[in-house]
Design an enzyme around this catalytic site. Sequence first.
Site, PDB file in Angstrom:
ATOM      1  N   LYS A 180       0.808  -1.230   0.000  1.00 13.34           N
ATOM      2  CA  LYS A 180       0.000   0.000   0.000  1.00 13.34           C
ATOM      3  C   LYS A 180       0.840   1.280   0.000  1.00 13.34           C
ATOM      4  CE  LYS A 180      -4.238  -1.571   2.299  1.00 13.34           C
ATOM      5  NZ  LYS A 180      -5.150  -1.335   3.439  1.00 13.34           N
ATOM      6  N   GLY A 233     -15.045  -4.323  11.549  1.00 15.00           N
ATOM      7  CA  GLY A 233     -14.311  -3.888  10.364  1.00 15.00           C
ATOM      8  C   GLY A 233     -14.879  -4.407   9.046  1.00 15.00           C
TER       9      GLY A 233
HETATM   10  P1  NAP Z   1       0.531  -2.041   9.358  1.00 18.07           P
HETATM   11  O1  NAP Z   1       0.792  -0.853   8.500  1.00 18.07           O
HETATM   12  O2  NAP Z   1       1.474  -3.176   9.326  1.00 18.07           O
HETATM   13  O3  NAP Z   1       0.415  -1.477  10.884  1.00 18.07           O
HETATM   14  C1  NAP Z   1       0.202  -2.370  11.956  1.00 18.07           C
HETATM   15  C2  NAP Z   1       0.134  -1.591  13.273  1.00 18.07           C
HETATM   16  O4  NAP Z   1      -0.099  -2.521  14.311  1.00 18.07           O
HETATM   17  C3  NAP Z   1       1.422  -0.841  13.647  1.00 18.07           C
HETATM   18  O5  NAP Z   1       1.047   0.304  14.367  1.00 18.07           O
HETATM   19  C4  NAP Z   1       2.142  -1.850  14.553  1.00 18.07           C
HETATM   20  O6  NAP Z   1       2.981  -1.234  15.508  1.00 18.07           O
HETATM   21  C5  NAP Z   1       0.959  -2.462  15.281  1.00 18.07           C
HETATM   22  N1  NAP Z   1       1.269  -3.813  15.734  1.00 18.07           N
HETATM   23  C6  NAP Z   1       1.459  -4.914  14.962  1.00 18.07           C
HETATM   24  N2  NAP Z   1       1.724  -5.979  15.737  1.00 18.07           N
HETATM   25  C7  NAP Z   1       1.728  -5.542  17.015  1.00 18.07           C
HETATM   26  C8  NAP Z   1       1.951  -6.165  18.269  1.00 18.07           C
HETATM   27  N3  NAP Z   1       2.239  -7.488  18.366  1.00 18.07           N
HETATM   28  N4  NAP Z   1       1.873  -5.402  19.390  1.00 18.07           N
HETATM   29  C9  NAP Z   1       1.578  -4.080  19.318  1.00 18.07           C
HETATM   30  N5  NAP Z   1       1.365  -3.430  18.153  1.00 18.07           N
HETATM   31  C10 NAP Z   1       1.438  -4.146  17.026  1.00 18.07           C
HETATM   32  O7  NAP Z   1      -0.899  -2.688   9.059  1.00 18.07           O
HETATM   33  P2  NAP Z   1      -2.206  -1.914   8.546  1.00 18.07           P
HETATM   34  O8  NAP Z   1      -2.224  -1.905   7.068  1.00 18.07           O
HETATM   35  O9  NAP Z   1      -2.322  -0.628   9.284  1.00 18.07           O
HETATM   36  O10 NAP Z   1      -3.352  -2.930   9.009  1.00 18.07           O
HETATM   37  C11 NAP Z   1      -3.625  -3.130  10.370  1.00 18.07           C
HETATM   38  C12 NAP Z   1      -4.869  -3.970  10.549  1.00 18.07           C
HETATM   39  O11 NAP Z   1      -6.010  -3.282  10.052  1.00 18.07           O
HETATM   40  C13 NAP Z   1      -4.821  -5.319   9.800  1.00 18.07           C
HETATM   41  O12 NAP Z   1      -5.367  -6.307  10.628  1.00 18.07           O
HETATM   42  C14 NAP Z   1      -5.718  -5.095   8.598  1.00 18.07           C
HETATM   43  O13 NAP Z   1      -6.329  -6.283   8.158  1.00 18.07           O
HETATM   44  C15 NAP Z   1      -6.758  -4.138   9.206  1.00 18.07           C
HETATM   45  N6  NAP Z   1      -7.412  -3.332   8.165  1.00 18.07           N
HETATM   46  C16 NAP Z   1      -8.753  -3.490   8.018  1.00 18.07           C
HETATM   47  C17 NAP Z   1      -9.414  -2.759   7.050  1.00 18.07           C
HETATM   48  C18 NAP Z   1     -10.898  -2.947   6.870  1.00 18.07           C
HETATM   49  O14 NAP Z   1     -11.402  -2.621   5.798  1.00 18.07           O
HETATM   50  N7  NAP Z   1     -11.600  -3.403   7.887  1.00 18.07           N
HETATM   51  C19 NAP Z   1      -8.716  -1.861   6.234  1.00 18.07           C
HETATM   52  C20 NAP Z   1      -7.327  -1.713   6.439  1.00 18.07           C
HETATM   53  C21 NAP Z   1      -6.689  -2.474   7.411  1.00 18.07           C
HETATM   54  P3  NAP Z   1       4.477  -0.733  15.110  1.00 18.07           P
HETATM   55  O15 NAP Z   1       4.295   0.562  14.366  1.00 18.07           O
HETATM   56  O16 NAP Z   1       5.150  -0.557  16.397  1.00 18.07           O
HETATM   57  O17 NAP Z   1       5.055  -1.820  14.245  1.00 18.07           O
END
Ligand code: NAP
Length: 281
Positions: A71, A246
């Site tokens: 993305k 979501g």
């Molecule tokens: P991303 O860019 O990889 O960001 C993940 C975030 O989660 C970061 O802030 C990361 O912290 C934190 N994180 C990950 N593992 C962690 C852990 N074990 N402990 C604490 N914090 C943790 O991912 P993203 O694209 O934002 O997506 C995040 C989630 O949203 C996914 O599950 C995705 O499926 C969901 N999502 C849903 C929709 C929907 O339409 N419903 C749309 C978009 C995304 P750090 O910065 O410290 O690494």
Amino acid sequence: MKKPESIKLAGVLGNPISHSLSPHLHGFWINKYSVNGYYIPLLVNRTEIGKSLDALKTLGFRGANVTIPFKEEVIKYIDYISETDAKIGAVNTLSINIKGEITGLNTDVYGFLKNLEKSIPQWEKFVDNIVVIGAGGASRAVVSALKHKKIESKKIVNRSAQRANFIKDQIDENLEIISWSQLDEVLENCDLLINTTPLGMNGQPPLNIRVDLMNKGSIVYDLVYTPLETNLIKSAKENNLQTVSGLGMLIFQAIKGFEEWFGKKPQADEATSLFLKRILQ
Ligand code: NAP
């Protein structure tokens, strides 16, 4: 003889990709609206997103969704992006014109807000204090969506302070960055809690948060939709809080792309939601 209508092609680029619900969702709408087209899951080698976009152009694709982990990186390869989406730094929807030029859009912003408005139409009337958990790509869309709303305080908590700082600097300077140790105290005054991390997703550790500290009637919004009812949503319900899943966001964010590629505006209706819920069960 009448020229047959060309077959419209779109897909989703990601790695991994087999878990994606988007092919089911767009396939459902393609059938429902009798579109002469296909939406295909495309597994892309992590170092080959640029080459994959060239392939889409060669094959006449009208566009694609982009998911983890592309993305952000995909922005390097697109021709047009709005100032707001450039600030967010992530796009999830690509549209390719006949010259092969690519426009990138972030439709998660719309999807997030529309789902909240549809689930709890009155939310703006009582939400004064928001806490966002996580500072990745989804969080950037969420913060951007809330930026122009009249809200007394917006707080963000993240594992790495650097990413939270980026969001404050680039997207909303009114955001207050808090630490995990401050979370319980802040929850006592929180009307809307939003999980934007993958915690709670199938295969991930749960997100353990004291939602019992929140006021009755407050909202818990979990972007995670696999499982349909996450531990966070379960405990919010047990504490008489309002909840937003979501899955609705996933559906709303898909509308714009479908309309661009296939020429019809799909309805985010109950039938669509039920169809996806059956797949997830
Ligand atoms: P991303 O860019 O990889 O960001 C993940 C975030 O989660 C970061 O802030 C990361 O912290 C934190 N994180 C990950 N593992 C962690 C852990 N074990 N402990 C604490 N914090 C943790 O991912 P993203 O694209 O934002 O997506 C995040 C989630 O949203 C996914 O599950 C995705 O499926 C969901 N999502 C849903 C929709 C929907 O339409 N419903 C749309 C978009 C995304 P750090 O910065 O410290 O690494």
